[in-house]
Write a protein that holds these residues in place. Structure first.
Motif, short mmCIF file in Angstrom:
data_model
loop_
_atom_site.label_atom_id
_atom_site.label_comp_id
_atom_site.label_asym_id
_atom_site.label_seq_id
_atom_site.Cartn_x
_atom_site.Cartn_y
_atom_site.Cartn_z
N LEU A 54 0.81 -1.22 0.00
CA LEU A 54 0.00 0.00 0.00
C LEU A 54 0.85 1.27 0.00
N ARG A 55 2.17 1.09 0.16
CA ARG A 55 3.09 2.22 0.19
C ARG A 55 2.72 3.20 1.32
N CYS A 56 2.47 2.62 2.46
CA CYS A 56 2.16 3.43 3.64
C CYS A 56 2.94 2.87 4.82
N SER A 57 2.93 3.59 5.91
CA SER A 57 3.57 3.10 7.10
C SER A 57 2.67 2.08 7.80
N GLN A 58 3.27 1.23 8.61
CA GLN A 58 2.45 0.29 9.37
C GLN A 58 1.56 1.04 10.37
N ALA A 59 2.04 2.18 10.85
CA ALA A 59 1.24 2.96 11.77
C ALA A 59 -0.04 3.44 11.10
N ALA A 60 0.06 3.86 9.84
CA ALA A 60 -1.13 4.30 9.10
C ALA A 60 -2.09 3.15 8.90
N LEU A 61 -1.54 1.99 8.62
CA LEU A 61 -2.37 0.80 8.41
C LEU A 61 -3.08 0.41 9.70
N TYR A 62 -2.38 0.49 10.81
CA TYR A 62 -2.96 0.11 12.10
C TYR A 62 -4.07 1.05 12.55
N ARG A 63 -4.15 2.23 11.96
CA ARG A 63 -5.26 3.12 12.29
C ARG A 63 -6.58 2.60 11.71
N HIS A 64 -6.48 1.75 10.72
CA HIS A 64 -7.68 1.14 10.12
C HIS A 64 -7.90 -0.28 10.62
N ILE A 65 -6.82 -1.04 10.71
CA ILE A 65 -6.87 -2.45 11.09
C ILE A 65 -5.88 -2.69 12.20
N THR A 66 -6.35 -3.18 13.34
CA THR A 66 -5.45 -3.27 14.49
C THR A 66 -4.68 -4.58 14.60
N SER A 67 -5.03 -5.57 13.77
CA SER A 67 -4.34 -6.85 13.84
C SER A 67 -4.55 -7.63 12.56
N ARG A 68 -3.76 -8.67 12.38
CA ARG A 68 -3.94 -9.53 11.22
C ARG A 68 -5.29 -10.24 11.27
N ASP A 69 -5.74 -10.60 12.46
CA ASP A 69 -7.06 -11.23 12.58
C ASP A 69 -8.16 -10.32 12.05
N GLU A 70 -8.08 -9.05 12.41
CA GLU A 70 -9.07 -8.10 11.89
C GLU A 70 -8.95 -7.96 10.38
N LEU A 71 -7.73 -7.94 9.90
CA LEU A 71 -7.50 -7.84 8.46
C LEU A 71 -8.18 -8.98 7.72
N VAL A 72 -8.02 -10.19 8.24
CA VAL A 72 -8.61 -11.36 7.60
C VAL A 72 -10.14 -11.26 7.58
N VAL A 73 -10.73 -10.83 8.68
CA VAL A 73 -12.19 -10.72 8.74
C VAL A 73 -12.69 -9.71 7.70
N VAL A 74 -12.08 -8.54 7.66
CA VAL A 74 -12.50 -7.50 6.72
C VAL A 74 -12.28 -7.95 5.27
N ALA A 75 -11.14 -8.58 5.01
CA ALA A 75 -10.84 -9.03 3.65
C ALA A 75 -11.81 -10.11 3.20
N MET A 76 -12.18 -11.02 4.10
CA MET A 76 -13.10 -12.08 3.71
C MET A 76 -14.50 -11.55 3.45
N ASP A 77 -14.91 -10.55 4.23
CA ASP A 77 -16.21 -9.95 3.93
C ASP A 77 -16.17 -9.27 2.57
N ARG A 78 -15.07 -8.63 2.27
CA ARG A 78 -14.91 -8.02 0.94
C ARG A 78 -14.96 -9.08 -0.15
N ALA A 79 -14.32 -10.22 0.10
CA ALA A 79 -14.33 -11.31 -0.88
C ALA A 79 -15.74 -11.83 -1.12
N VAL A 80 -16.52 -11.93 -0.05
CA VAL A 80 -17.91 -12.37 -0.19
C VAL A 80 -18.66 -11.42 -1.13
#
Length: 242
Positions: free
Chosen positions: A62-88
Protein backbone atom coordinates in the motif's frame (compact mmCIF):
# COMPACT_ATOMS: atom_id res chain seq x y z
CA UNK A 1 -18.26 -7.83 29.59
CA UNK A 2 -15.15 -6.25 31.09
CA UNK A 3 -14.05 -3.29 28.94
CA UNK A 4 -10.47 -4.54 29.20
CA UNK A 5 -11.35 -7.90 27.66
CA UNK A 6 -10.23 -8.03 24.02
CA UNK A 7 -13.10 -8.42 21.57
CA UNK A 8 -12.53 -11.23 19.09
CA UNK A 9 -12.48 -10.07 15.48
CA UNK A 10 -15.61 -11.02 13.58
CA UNK A 11 -17.99 -11.27 16.54
CA UNK A 12 -21.15 -9.18 16.74
CA UNK A 13 -19.51 -7.00 19.40
CA UNK A 14 -16.55 -6.37 17.09
CA UNK A 15 -18.70 -5.44 14.08
CA UNK A 16 -20.86 -3.19 16.26
CA UNK A 17 -17.81 -1.39 17.57
CA UNK A 18 -16.54 -0.80 14.04
CA UNK A 19 -19.95 0.48 12.96
CA UNK A 20 -20.19 2.87 15.90
CA UNK A 21 -16.75 4.28 15.12
CA UNK A 22 -17.41 4.60 11.38
CA UNK A 23 -18.40 8.29 11.55
CA UNK A 24 -15.17 9.16 13.35
CA UNK A 25 -13.12 7.30 10.75
CA UNK A 26 -14.91 9.03 7.88
CA UNK A 27 -14.21 12.47 9.35
CA UNK A 28 -10.49 11.87 9.19
CA UNK A 29 -8.72 12.61 5.93
CA UNK A 30 -6.78 9.56 4.84
CA UNK A 31 -5.58 8.12 1.58
CA UNK A 32 -6.34 4.61 2.76
CA UNK A 33 -9.76 3.00 2.80
CA UNK A 34 -10.96 -0.35 4.10
CA UNK A 35 -11.87 -1.45 0.58
CA UNK A 36 -8.38 -0.63 -0.70
CA UNK A 37 -6.79 -2.45 2.24
CA UNK A 38 -9.05 -5.47 1.75
CA UNK A 39 -8.50 -5.58 -2.01
CA UNK A 40 -4.74 -5.42 -1.55
CA UNK A 41 -4.87 -8.20 1.04
CA UNK A 42 -6.90 -10.37 -1.34
CA UNK A 43 -4.39 -9.69 -4.11
CA UNK A 44 -1.51 -10.83 -1.88
CA UNK A 45 -3.44 -13.97 -0.92
CA UNK A 46 -4.18 -14.76 -4.55
CA UNK A 47 -0.65 -14.27 -5.80
CA UNK A 48 1.48 -15.52 -2.91
CA UNK A 49 -0.67 -17.36 -0.40
CA UNK A 50 -1.42 -17.07 3.29
CA UNK A 51 2.15 -16.88 4.58
CA UNK A 52 2.76 -13.68 2.64
CA UNK A 53 -0.18 -11.89 4.21
CA UNK A 54 1.40 -9.89 7.01
CA UNK A 55 0.81 -6.34 8.19
CA UNK A 56 4.36 -5.43 7.16
CA UNK A 57 3.87 -6.81 3.66
CA UNK A 58 0.49 -5.14 3.31
CA UNK A 59 1.91 -1.77 4.33
CA UNK A 60 4.65 -2.23 1.73
CA UNK A 61 2.10 -3.02 -0.99
CA UNK A 62 0.00 0.00 0.00
CA UNK A 63 3.09 2.22 0.19
CA UNK A 64 2.16 3.43 3.64
CA UNK A 65 3.57 3.10 7.10
CA UNK A 66 2.45 0.29 9.37
CA UNK A 67 1.24 2.96 11.77
CA UNK A 68 -1.13 4.30 9.10
CA UNK A 69 -2.37 0.80 8.41
CA UNK A 70 -2.96 0.11 12.10
CA UNK A 71 -5.26 3.12 12.29
CA UNK A 72 -7.68 1.14 10.12
CA UNK A 73 -6.87 -2.45 11.09
CA UNK A 74 -5.45 -3.27 14.49
CA UNK A 75 -4.34 -6.85 13.84
CA UNK A 76 -3.94 -9.53 11.22
CA UNK A 77 -7.06 -11.23 12.58
CA UNK A 78 -9.07 -8.10 11.89
CA UNK A 79 -7.50 -7.84 8.46
CA UNK A 80 -8.61 -11.36 7.60
CA UNK A 81 -12.19 -10.72 8.74
CA UNK A 82 -12.50 -7.50 6.72
CA UNK A 83 -10.84 -9.03 3.65
CA UNK A 84 -13.10 -12.08 3.71
CA UNK A 85 -16.21 -9.95 3.93
CA UNK A 86 -14.91 -8.02 0.94
CA UNK A 87 -14.33 -11.31 -0.88
CA UNK A 88 -17.91 -12.37 -0.19
CA UNK A 89 -19.10 -9.15 -1.80
CA UNK A 90 -16.90 -9.72 -4.84
CA UNK A 91 -18.16 -13.29 -5.17
CA UNK A 92 -21.87 -12.50 -5.07
CA UNK A 93 -23.43 -11.68 -8.43
CA UNK A 94 -26.97 -11.04 -9.59
CA UNK A 95 -28.42 -14.05 -11.43
CA UNK A 96 -29.93 -13.77 -14.91
CA UNK A 97 -33.52 -12.60 -15.01
CA UNK A 98 -36.40 -14.94 -15.67
CA UNK A 99 -35.20 -17.90 -13.62
CA UNK A 100 -37.44 -19.78 -11.20
CA UNK A 101 -36.44 -19.91 -7.54
CA UNK A 102 -34.71 -23.27 -7.86
CA UNK A 103 -32.74 -22.30 -10.95
CA UNK A 104 -31.80 -19.02 -9.28
CA UNK A 105 -30.38 -20.76 -6.21
CA UNK A 106 -28.52 -23.25 -8.42
CA UNK A 107 -27.00 -20.42 -10.43
CA UNK A 108 -25.93 -18.56 -7.29
CA UNK A 109 -24.39 -21.66 -5.72
CA UNK A 110 -22.40 -22.43 -8.87
CA UNK A 111 -21.35 -18.81 -9.27
CA UNK A 112 -19.99 -18.50 -5.73
CA UNK A 113 -18.30 -21.90 -5.91
CA UNK A 114 -16.61 -20.93 -9.19
CA UNK A 115 -15.40 -17.71 -7.56
CA UNK A 116 -13.86 -19.62 -4.66
CA UNK A 117 -12.23 -22.15 -6.99
CA UNK A 118 -10.70 -19.26 -8.94
CA UNK A 119 -9.31 -17.78 -5.70
CA UNK A 120 -8.24 -20.79 -3.62
CA UNK A 121 -6.11 -18.67 -1.30
CA UNK A 122 -9.27 -17.24 0.24
CA UNK A 123 -10.91 -20.49 1.20
CA UNK A 124 -8.79 -21.33 4.22
CA UNK A 125 -9.71 -17.99 5.82
CA UNK A 126 -13.49 -18.23 5.45
CA UNK A 127 -14.48 -19.34 8.93
CA UNK A 128 -17.79 -17.61 9.48
CA UNK A 129 -16.35 -14.54 11.21
CA UNK A 130 -17.18 -12.46 8.14
CA UNK A 131 -20.88 -13.39 8.26
CA UNK A 132 -21.78 -10.22 10.16
CA UNK A 133 -19.91 -7.89 7.80
CA UNK A 134 -21.68 -5.50 5.42
CA UNK A 135 -21.22 -7.60 2.27
CA UNK A 136 -22.33 -10.79 3.99
CA UNK A 137 -25.34 -9.08 5.54
CA UNK A 138 -26.37 -7.73 2.13
CA UNK A 139 -26.17 -11.25 0.74
CA UNK A 140 -28.18 -12.60 3.67
CA UNK A 141 -30.87 -9.94 3.22
CA UNK A 142 -31.23 -10.95 -0.43
CA UNK A 143 -31.36 -14.65 0.43
CA UNK A 144 -33.94 -14.10 3.16
CA UNK A 145 -36.18 -12.35 0.65
CA UNK A 146 -35.75 -15.19 -1.83
CA UNK A 147 -36.65 -17.95 0.58
CA UNK A 148 -39.44 -16.12 2.36
CA UNK A 149 -41.01 -15.44 -1.05
CA UNK A 150 -41.35 -19.18 -1.73
CA UNK A 151 -43.06 -19.89 1.57
CA UNK A 152 -40.39 -20.44 4.21
CA UNK A 153 -40.66 -18.76 7.59
CA UNK A 154 -38.06 -16.18 8.58
CA UNK A 155 -36.23 -18.73 10.76
CA UNK A 156 -36.34 -21.36 8.03
CA UNK A 157 -35.14 -18.85 5.44
CA UNK A 158 -32.20 -17.87 7.61
CA UNK A 159 -31.25 -21.48 8.30
CA UNK A 160 -31.60 -22.33 4.60
CA UNK A 161 -29.40 -19.45 3.45
CA UNK A 162 -26.77 -20.42 6.04
CA UNK A 163 -26.96 -24.08 4.98
CA UNK A 164 -26.29 -23.20 1.36
CA UNK A 165 -23.36 -20.95 2.25
CA UNK A 166 -21.88 -23.66 4.48
CA UNK A 167 -22.35 -26.29 1.79
CA UNK A 168 -20.74 -24.25 -0.99
CA UNK A 169 -17.73 -23.19 1.08
CA UNK A 170 -17.34 -26.66 2.58
CA UNK A 171 -17.46 -28.35 -0.82
CA UNK A 172 -14.49 -26.26 -1.92
CA UNK A 173 -12.55 -26.61 1.32
CA UNK A 174 -12.97 -30.38 1.36
CA UNK A 175 -11.40 -30.75 -2.09
CA UNK A 176 -8.64 -28.16 -1.86
CA UNK A 177 -5.44 -29.37 -3.47
CA UNK A 178 -7.03 -32.46 -5.04
CA UNK A 179 -8.07 -32.52 -8.69
CA UNK A 180 -10.54 -35.39 -8.75
CA UNK A 181 -11.04 -34.92 -12.51
CA UNK A 182 -7.37 -35.66 -13.22
CA UNK A 183 -6.97 -39.10 -14.87
CA UNK A 184 -3.81 -39.84 -12.87
CA UNK A 185 -5.60 -39.05 -9.60
CA UNK A 186 -8.46 -41.34 -10.60
CA UNK A 187 -6.06 -44.13 -11.57
CA UNK A 188 -4.23 -43.89 -8.26
CA UNK A 189 -7.48 -43.82 -6.32
CA UNK A 190 -8.54 -47.00 -8.06
CA UNK A 191 -5.28 -48.66 -7.05
CA UNK A 192 -5.73 -47.44 -3.48
CA UNK A 193 -9.28 -48.82 -3.26
CA UNK A 194 -8.35 -52.11 -4.91
CA UNK A 195 -5.53 -52.58 -2.38
CA UNK A 196 -7.76 -52.22 0.67
CA UNK A 197 -8.55 -55.14 2.93
CA UNK A 198 -11.69 -56.70 1.36
CA UNK A 199 -12.85 -57.85 4.79
CA UNK A 200 -12.97 -54.30 6.10
CA UNK A 201 -13.84 -52.50 2.86
CA UNK A 202 -15.77 -54.98 0.70
CA UNK A 203 -17.85 -52.33 -1.09
CA UNK A 204 -14.92 -50.09 -1.93
CA UNK A 205 -12.80 -52.97 -3.20
CA UNK A 206 -15.62 -54.37 -5.32
CA UNK A 207 -16.46 -50.96 -6.80
CA UNK A 208 -12.99 -49.43 -7.00
CA UNK A 209 -13.27 -48.54 -10.69
CA UNK A 210 -16.61 -46.73 -10.38
CA UNK A 211 -15.80 -45.00 -7.09
CA UNK A 212 -12.50 -43.66 -8.40
CA UNK A 213 -14.40 -41.71 -11.05
CA UNK A 214 -16.66 -39.84 -8.65
CA UNK A 215 -15.31 -36.30 -8.75
CA UNK A 216 -15.85 -33.20 -6.63
CA UNK A 217 -18.13 -31.70 -9.27
CA UNK A 218 -20.43 -34.71 -9.13
CA UNK A 219 -20.40 -34.60 -5.32
CA UNK A 220 -21.32 -30.92 -5.42
CA UNK A 221 -24.16 -31.42 -7.90
CA UNK A 222 -25.62 -34.25 -5.83
CA UNK A 223 -25.46 -32.29 -2.58
CA UNK A 224 -26.93 -29.18 -4.17
CA UNK A 225 -29.81 -31.16 -5.66
CA UNK A 226 -30.46 -32.79 -2.29
CA UNK A 227 -30.69 -29.41 -0.56
CA UNK A 228 -33.01 -28.06 -3.25
CA UNK A 229 -35.18 -31.18 -3.09
CA UNK A 230 -35.49 -30.76 0.68
CA UNK A 231 -36.67 -27.17 0.27
CA UNK A 232 -39.08 -28.20 -2.46
CA UNK A 233 -40.56 -30.86 -0.21
CA UNK A 234 -40.91 -28.41 2.67
CA UNK A 235 -42.70 -25.69 0.69
CA UNK A 236 -44.89 -27.84 -1.59
CA UNK A 237 -47.64 -28.59 0.99
CA UNK A 238 -47.85 -24.89 1.79
CA UNK A 239 -48.51 -23.74 -1.74
CA UNK A 240 -52.10 -22.76 -2.46
CA UNK A 241 -54.03 -25.05 -4.74
CA UNK A 242 -54.93 -24.14 -8.33
Amino acid sequence: MDDATPVRAGTAAWWLARTEKADDRQRRRRMLSLDLIADTALSVLDSEGADALTMRRLAHELRCSQAALYRHITSRDELVVVAMDRAVGLGLHAPPEGLGWRQTVEWQAHSFRDFLLAHPGLVAFIRGTERLGPSSLSGMEHSLGQFIAIGLSVREAYATASAFATFVVGSVQFNMGVDTADPDEQRLRRRLYEGLDPQRHPIMVANAEELSRVGSREEFEFGLAALLDAIEARITPRRPGP
